[in-house]
Design a protein around this motif. Structure first.
Motif, PDB file in Angstrom:
ATOM      1  N   ALA A 229       0.807  -1.330  -0.078  1.00 18.99           N
ATOM      2  CA  ALA A 229       0.032  -0.163   0.027  1.00 18.99           C
ATOM      3  C   ALA A 229       0.987   1.212   0.112  1.00 18.99           C
ATOM      4  N   ALA A 230       0.639   2.258  -0.969  1.00 20.82           N
ATOM      5  CA  ALA A 230       1.567   3.384  -0.913  1.00 20.82           C
ATOM      6  C   ALA A 230       1.029   4.480  -0.411  1.00 20.82           C
ATOM      7  N   SER A 231      -0.491   4.738  -0.532  1.00 18.80           N
ATOM      8  CA  SER A 231      -1.056   5.997  -0.165  1.00 18.80           C
ATOM      9  C   SER A 231      -2.373   5.985  -0.102  1.00 18.80           C
ATOM     10  N   LEU A 232      -3.129   6.899   0.796  1.00 19.80           N
ATOM     11  CA  LEU A 232      -4.523   6.902   0.806  1.00 19.80           C
ATOM     12  C   LEU A 232      -4.929   7.965  -0.289  1.00 19.80           C
ATOM     13  N   VAL A 233      -5.832   7.251  -0.933  1.00 19.13           N
ATOM     14  CA  VAL A 233      -6.563   8.131  -1.863  1.00 19.13           C
ATOM     15  C   VAL A 233      -8.293   7.787  -2.077  1.00 19.13           C
ATOM     16  N   ARG A 234      -8.778   8.756  -3.003  1.00 17.66           N
ATOM     17  CA  ARG A 234     -10.225   8.655  -2.836  1.00 17.66           C
ATOM     18  C   ARG A 234     -10.488   8.882  -4.511  1.00 17.66           C
ATOM     19  N   PHE A 235     -10.866   7.437  -5.085  1.00 18.40           N
ATOM     20  CA  PHE A 235     -11.066   7.478  -6.616  1.00 18.40           C
ATOM     21  C   PHE A 235     -12.723   6.955  -6.705  1.00 18.40           C
ATOM     22  N   VAL A 236     -13.124   7.388  -7.988  1.00 18.99           N
ATOM     23  CA  VAL A 236     -14.633   7.056  -8.403  1.00 18.99           C
ATOM     24  C   VAL A 236     -14.509   5.562  -8.406  1.00 18.99           C
ATOM     25  N   PRO A 237     -15.785   4.809  -8.171  1.00 20.48           N
ATOM     26  CA  PRO A 237     -15.820   3.403  -8.206  1.00 20.48           C
ATOM     27  C   PRO A 237     -15.410   2.935  -9.655  1.00 20.48           C
ATOM     28  N   PHE A 238     -15.077   1.740  -9.829  1.00 22.54           N
ATOM     29  CA  PHE A 238     -14.739   0.756 -11.104  1.00 22.54           C
ATOM     30  C   PHE A 238     -16.048   0.605 -11.490  1.00 22.54           C
ATOM     31  N   THR A 239     -16.265   0.717 -12.848  1.00 24.35           N
ATOM     32  CA  THR A 239     -17.738   0.697 -13.415  1.00 24.35           C
ATOM     33  C   THR A 239     -17.586  -0.800 -14.365  1.00 24.35           C
ATOM     34  N   ARG A 240     -18.380  -1.795 -14.129  1.00 28.59           N
ATOM     35  CA  ARG A 240     -18.428  -3.011 -14.784  1.00 28.59           C
ATOM     36  C   ARG A 240     -19.704  -2.895 -15.590  1.00 28.59           C
ATOM     37  N   SER A 241     -19.491  -3.744 -16.836  1.00 32.95           N
ATOM     38  CA  SER A 241     -20.420  -3.893 -17.769  1.00 32.95           C
ATOM     39  C   SER A 241     -21.578  -4.971 -17.059  1.00 32.95           C
ATOM     40  N   PRO A 242     -22.898  -4.387 -17.425  1.00 34.28           N
ATOM     41  CA  PRO A 242     -23.755  -5.416 -16.632  1.00 34.28           C
ATOM     42  C   PRO A 242     -23.919  -6.879 -17.518  1.00 34.28           C
ATOM     43  N   ASP A 243     -23.309  -7.144 -18.429  1.00 39.80           N
ATOM     44  CA  ASP A 243     -23.245  -8.447 -19.071  1.00 39.80           C
ATOM     45  C   ASP A 243     -22.057  -9.367 -18.372  1.00 39.80           C
TER      46      ASP A 243
END
Length: 243
Positions: A229-243
């Motif tokens: 683990a390098a650092s604390l961050v805050r990113f948008v969630p990973f988007t998956r295909s519904p398929d």
């Protein structure tokens, strides 16, 4: 004759305005690089005493971030903060872009995968450092806009693909480095499989809409990795295909 004169004067005014804007962008971008350099000095535990490499800082200084945001405003683009780019997505804070790029250790002859093209800014940074960049975006309007921007700016070593990045891009790899620009609770196994031996994957790992750990995974052997683990961050969630 009068019409021609007015047209010439109008063109001169436009050129002066463009020149002034370009000069402002250069100054704002230089200030951004200095801010990044300053932040790096306070992240010795992550980056070591050497800080960010000259290659990464040069790439940050050469890439026109204002052309990768909807407003195209230099005063906004070069502030050290994330910015909205549409479709509920953001362009990351410049220091985080530089940090993730540094942790990936991209060499001039590398082939690099980015999962989460967004506006195309991170791909452009990587394009200055690597031989080839393959980048995947799941949101159609972002993929199309990023591909156009990168093409217009002559980033000829970048390929943009529309799709679910969880499975990576086997036909474009294997990769010396992979950067994932959205948060997921685990590292996708297909991405590890597409890493070359000695390659690195950098991504935020953790739950959505809260703090995550910027994680570095190095492939040390067939089926073997090391993780830190390098650092604390805050990113948008990973988007998956519904398929």
């Amino acid at each position: 004759m009068r019409t021609l004169l007015l047209l010439v004067l109008s063109m001169v005014t436009v050129v002066r305005e463009v020149t002034a804007q370009d000069a402002q962008c250069v100054l704002e971008r230089a200030a951004m690089v200095e801010t990044i350099r300053s932040y790096a000095r306070s992240h010795v535990s992550v980056l070591g005493q050497q800080g960010l490499s000259g290659r990464v800082l040069e790439a940050m200084g050469q890439t026109q971030r204002h052309l990768f945001i909807p407003e195209r405003s230099c005063s906004i683009a070069y502030a050290d903060m994330p910015l909205p780019i549409g479709a509920g997505q953001t362009i990351s804070q410049p220091f985080i872009v530089a940090l993730m790029t540094q942790l990936a250790y991209v060499a001039p002859d590398d082939v690099v995968l980015e999962v989460g093209t967004g506006s195309g800014y991170q791909a452009a940074i990587l394009a200055h450092l690597a031989r080839k960049v393959c980048t995947i975006e799941i949101i159609p309007q972002l993929a199309a806009a990023a591909a156009k921007t990168l093409k217009d700016l002559a980033y000829d070593n970048v390929s943009v693909r529309l799709g679910d990045g969880y499975a990576g891009w086997p036909d474009c790899g294997p990769f010396e480095a992979i950067i994932v620009t959205a948060a997921l609770g685990h590292v996708p196994a297909p991405l590890i499989e597409q890493l070359k031996l000695g390659g690195r994957l950098v991504m935020p790992v953790g739950p959505a809409y809260t703090t995550q750990q910027l994680t570095v995974v190095e492939k040390t052997g067939p089926g073997k990795t090391t993780t830190r683990a390098a650092s604390l961050v805050r990113f948008v969630p990973f988007t998956r295909s519904p398929d």
